[in-house]
Write a protein that holds these residues in place. Structure first.
Motif, short mmCIF file in Angstrom:
data_model
loop_
_atom_site.label_atom_id
_atom_site.label_comp_id
_atom_site.label_asym_id
_atom_site.label_seq_id
_atom_site.Cartn_x
_atom_site.Cartn_y
_atom_site.Cartn_z
N SER A 50 48.07 47.90 42.48
CA SER A 50 46.98 47.10 43.06
C SER A 50 47.52 45.90 43.81
CB SER A 50 46.02 46.64 41.96
OG SER A 50 45.35 47.75 41.40
N SER A 51 48.48 45.20 43.21
CA SER A 51 49.06 44.02 43.87
C SER A 51 49.76 44.40 45.17
CB SER A 51 50.05 43.33 42.93
OG SER A 51 49.41 42.88 41.76
N SER A 60 41.07 48.17 49.11
CA SER A 60 40.67 48.98 47.95
C SER A 60 41.89 49.65 47.33
CB SER A 60 39.67 50.06 48.38
OG SER A 60 39.52 51.05 47.39
N PRO A 61 42.23 49.34 46.08
CA PRO A 61 43.35 49.99 45.41
C PRO A 61 43.19 51.51 45.31
CG PRO A 61 42.75 48.00 44.24
CD PRO A 61 41.68 48.23 45.27
N SER A 62 41.95 51.97 45.13
CA SER A 62 41.74 53.41 45.03
C SER A 62 42.01 54.10 46.37
CB SER A 62 40.31 53.71 44.56
OG SER A 62 39.36 53.19 45.47
N SER A 85 45.74 54.28 46.69
CA SER A 85 46.33 55.33 45.83
C SER A 85 46.15 56.71 46.45
CB SER A 85 45.71 55.28 44.44
OG SER A 85 46.08 54.09 43.77
#
Length: 303
Positions: free
Chosen positions: A262-263, A272-274, A277
């Motif tokens: 996330s960082s 958005s971290p998702s 990913s």
């Protein structure tokens, strides 16, 4: 007396083999010069190419950029004019006769200076697309490398003499059968030079939202023309290139600076971290956490 290509390559191979025992890629004391050694035939492996020239003095390799393949061997050298993602494959190598070669990063400012100083006219070739090309190996191209590699045994002379030899190599390249490609990328105002500037801008501003109009204005092209020529030269759109830059920088932050996914995502510009990913897994084939764990174990290779 002029030497033939095979004789020069034999001498270069001897030096490279001695300097690369137990290594695949080996930096040298000479700035921007490195050696490579491969002892097995491989499938395509992800890599990052830079503006550079590569000579194989023993064996055969192939570079894959987009849907194009570029085979280089003892008769053909590889020229890369832009920084891009690609795949590298070894086609001919063994433990007894490893694939051996060298890479010299190119200095486009030096190239432009040589063009200006010598009053070199633009080549007759029409506009050239693509970032990589295959040229013909000649004795005049190889001979300066024998003198450059000889400096490795005379380290005190490197700072004084290597810039002179590197300049000669750039001059020889400007007189090779790839002169047109080099002239275009080095000459201010050409489409290739503008795409090179666009790439430099993206590398500097990769973490910021991409506004194609702003980038187009920076390189003095229309948005449509920029998009067309960027894809023509890189096999990617500007947005795809920015995404590749972000994901590779995020990988470096997680691997070297121990940031969590996330960082790293936020640091390189993702909101958005998702989303990060998903795109990371699409490029590297695994989730960020799993991929970084395998990289640390040495069971996966960074792109």
């Amino acid at each position: 007396m002029n030497r033939d290509i095979s004789s020069i390559q034999t001498d270069l191979a001897k030096v490279i083999e001695e300097k690369t025992v137990g290594q695949e890629d080996c930096a040298t004391l000479i700035e921007n010069l490195s050696f490579f050694r491969r002892e097995v035939i491989t499938e395509p492996c992800p890599c990052t190419i830079e503006a550079s020239v590569l000579f194989v003095v023993q064996g055969t390799k192939q570079l894959l950029v987009g849907e194009q393949g570029f085979i280089y061997d003892t008769q053909h050298f590889l020229l890369n004019s832009l920084d891009l993602p690609a795949s590298s494959q070894v086609l001919d190598a063994s433990a007894e006769s490893p694939c051996l070669g060298l890479m010299l990063k190119l200095d486009m400012l030096l190239m432009a200076d040589i063009i200006s100083q010598n009053g070199m006219p633009p080549p007759y070739e029409s506009s050239i697309s693509g970032s990589s090309a295959i040229g013909t190996v000649t004795p005049s191209l190889l001979e300066p490398f024998t003198r450059l590699l000889a400096l490795l045994d005379e380290p005190d002379a490197i700072a004084t003499l290597s810039p002179l030899i590197v300049r000669e190599i750039h001059y020889r390249l400007l007189n090779s059968d790839l002169a047109g490609r080099l002239w275009q990328i080095a000459s201010t105002g050409s489409q290739a030079h503008r795409i090179s500037r666009a790439i430099g801008w993206l590398r500097k501003h990769y973490s910021k939202p991409l506004h194609i109009e702003e980038l187009a204005a920076y390189v003095q092209m229309s948005s449509t023309t920029l998009y067309h020529h960027f894809r023509e030269h890189t096999a990617m759109s500007p947005l795809q290139y920015q995404k590749w830059l972000r994901l590779n920088e995020a990988q470096r932050l997680m691997l070297n600076d121990s940031l969590d996914a996330s960082s790293a995502a936020f640091k390189v510009g993702y909101e958005s971290p998702s989303h990060f990913s998903r795109e990371y897994a699409r490029l590297f084939g695994q989730s960020p956490k799993r991929h970084i764990e395998e990289l640390r174990k040495g069971s996966a290779a960074p792109i």
